[in-house]
Design a protein around this motif. Structure first.
Motif, PDB file in Angstrom:
ATOM      1  N   LYS A  16      31.387   2.426  31.087  1.00  0.00           N
ATOM      2  CA  LYS A  16      32.542   2.157  31.955  1.00  0.00           C
ATOM      3  C   LYS A  16      33.604   3.246  31.762  1.00  0.00           C
ATOM      4  O   LYS A  16      34.170   3.755  32.731  1.00  0.00           O
ATOM      5  CB  LYS A  16      33.130   0.777  31.635  1.00  0.00           C
ATOM      6  CG  LYS A  16      34.348   0.387  32.407  1.00  0.00           C
ATOM      7  CD  LYS A  16      33.991  -0.025  33.798  1.00  0.00           C
ATOM      8  CE  LYS A  16      35.203  -0.662  34.464  1.00  0.00           C
ATOM      9  NZ  LYS A  16      34.897  -1.240  35.747  1.00  0.00           N
ATOM     10  N   ASP A  19      32.506   6.361  33.478  1.00  0.00           N
ATOM     11  CA  ASP A  19      32.665   6.215  34.929  1.00  0.00           C
ATOM     12  C   ASP A  19      34.121   6.440  35.341  1.00  0.00           C
ATOM     13  O   ASP A  19      34.398   7.130  36.318  1.00  0.00           O
ATOM     14  CB  ASP A  19      32.218   4.826  35.390  1.00  0.00           C
ATOM     15  CG  ASP A  19      30.702   4.665  35.391  1.00  0.00           C
ATOM     16  OD1 ASP A  19      29.989   5.687  35.264  1.00  0.00           O
ATOM     17  OD2 ASP A  19      30.239   3.516  35.526  1.00  0.00           O
ATOM     18  N   GLU A  22      34.992  10.133  35.074  1.00  0.00           N
ATOM     19  CA  GLU A  22      34.394  10.908  36.164  1.00  0.00           C
ATOM     20  C   GLU A  22      35.149  10.663  37.470  1.00  0.00           C
ATOM     21  O   GLU A  22      35.441  11.596  38.216  1.00  0.00           O
ATOM     22  CB  GLU A  22      32.915  10.544  36.330  1.00  0.00           C
ATOM     23  CG  GLU A  22      32.224  11.303  37.440  1.00  0.00           C
ATOM     24  CD  GLU A  22      32.281  12.813  37.284  1.00  0.00           C
ATOM     25  OE1 GLU A  22      32.336  13.506  38.317  1.00  0.00           O
ATOM     26  OE2 GLU A  22      32.275  13.309  36.147  1.00  0.00           O
ATOM     27  N   TRP A  78      30.013   7.878  44.713  1.00  0.00           N
ATOM     28  CA  TRP A  78      30.579   6.533  44.557  1.00  0.00           C
ATOM     29  C   TRP A  78      30.512   5.801  45.892  1.00  0.00           C
ATOM     30  O   TRP A  78      30.857   6.341  46.923  1.00  0.00           O
ATOM     31  CB  TRP A  78      32.037   6.614  44.107  1.00  0.00           C
ATOM     32  CG  TRP A  78      32.194   7.227  42.761  1.00  0.00           C
ATOM     33  CD1 TRP A  78      32.394   8.539  42.486  1.00  0.00           C
ATOM     34  CD2 TRP A  78      32.149   6.559  41.512  1.00  0.00           C
ATOM     35  NE1 TRP A  78      32.483   8.735  41.139  1.00  0.00           N
ATOM     36  CE2 TRP A  78      32.333   7.527  40.513  1.00  0.00           C
ATOM     37  CE3 TRP A  78      31.979   5.244  41.139  1.00  0.00           C
ATOM     38  CZ2 TRP A  78      32.347   7.219  39.168  1.00  0.00           C
ATOM     39  CZ3 TRP A  78      31.995   4.930  39.802  1.00  0.00           C
ATOM     40  CH2 TRP A  78      32.177   5.909  38.830  1.00  0.00           C
TER      41      TRP A  78
END
Length: 138
Positions: A16, A19, A22, A78
Motif C-alpha cells: 500500500k 502504491d 508511485e 491506475w
C-alpha cells in the motif's frame, strides 16, 4: 543482527505504501510545481484517490485539474474514476521547503527587444518599469 520478517498484514502495508508513493510521483509530474509541492496522495480506495492539500486555494485549483490528474494516473496504469480533495492545514509548506523558483535570465535578444520597446513607449509607469528592468539586467 535480527532480521525483520513481515507477515501478510505487514506485506500488504508495504505494498500500500509503495502504491501511494508511485501515485504521488505521477501526481507530482502532472501538476504545476508549486501546486504539486503542497499536494499529497493520502489514500487510494477502490476507484478513488484522496489528495490532501494545505488550503482552500490549493483545493480549488486542484479541482480544476482533476481531469488532467485522472488521465495521468490512467496512463500510469491506475483505474481511478474519482478524485477526493481534503484540506489539511498541517500540510502548509514552510518557507524552507518551497520549491525553487524557475528563473531564466534575459538573453541579449530579449534585452535588445526591451531596449527597442523602451524607446517606443511613451513616458509613464510602463516606461519606468522597462527602464528599471534594463538597468537591473544591463
Amino acid at each position: 543482527m535480527q532480521w525483520l520478517t513481515l507477515d501478510a498484514t505487514g506485506a500488504s502495508l508495504v505494498a500500500k505504501a509503495n502504491d501511494l508513493l508511485e501515485a504521488q510521483r505521477v501526481v507530482r509530474k502532472a501538476l504545476p510545481p508549486v501546486l504539486a509541492h503542497g499536494c499529497r496522495v493520502a489514500n487510494i480506495d477502490r476507484q478513488r484517490v484522496t489528495l490532501a492539500v494545505p488550503g482552500a486555494a490549493h483545493a480549488t485549483r486542484l479541482r480544476q485539474l482533476t481531469p488532467t490528474l485522472l488521465r495521468a494516473l490512467e496512463v500510469a496504469g491506475w483505474n481511478l474514476t474519482e478524485v477526493e480533495i481534503r484540506v489539511q492545514a498541517a500540510l502548509t509548506p514552510t518557507q524552507e521547503s518551497r520549491p525553487p523558483r524557475q528563473v531564466r535570465p534575459l538573453d541579449r535578444d530579449a534585452l535588445a527587444c526591451f531596449r527597442d520597446l523602451h524607446e517606443k513607449v511613451e513616458p509613464g509607469p510602463l516606461a519606468d518599469a522597462i527602464g528599471r528592468l534594463l538597468r537591473h539586467h544591463g
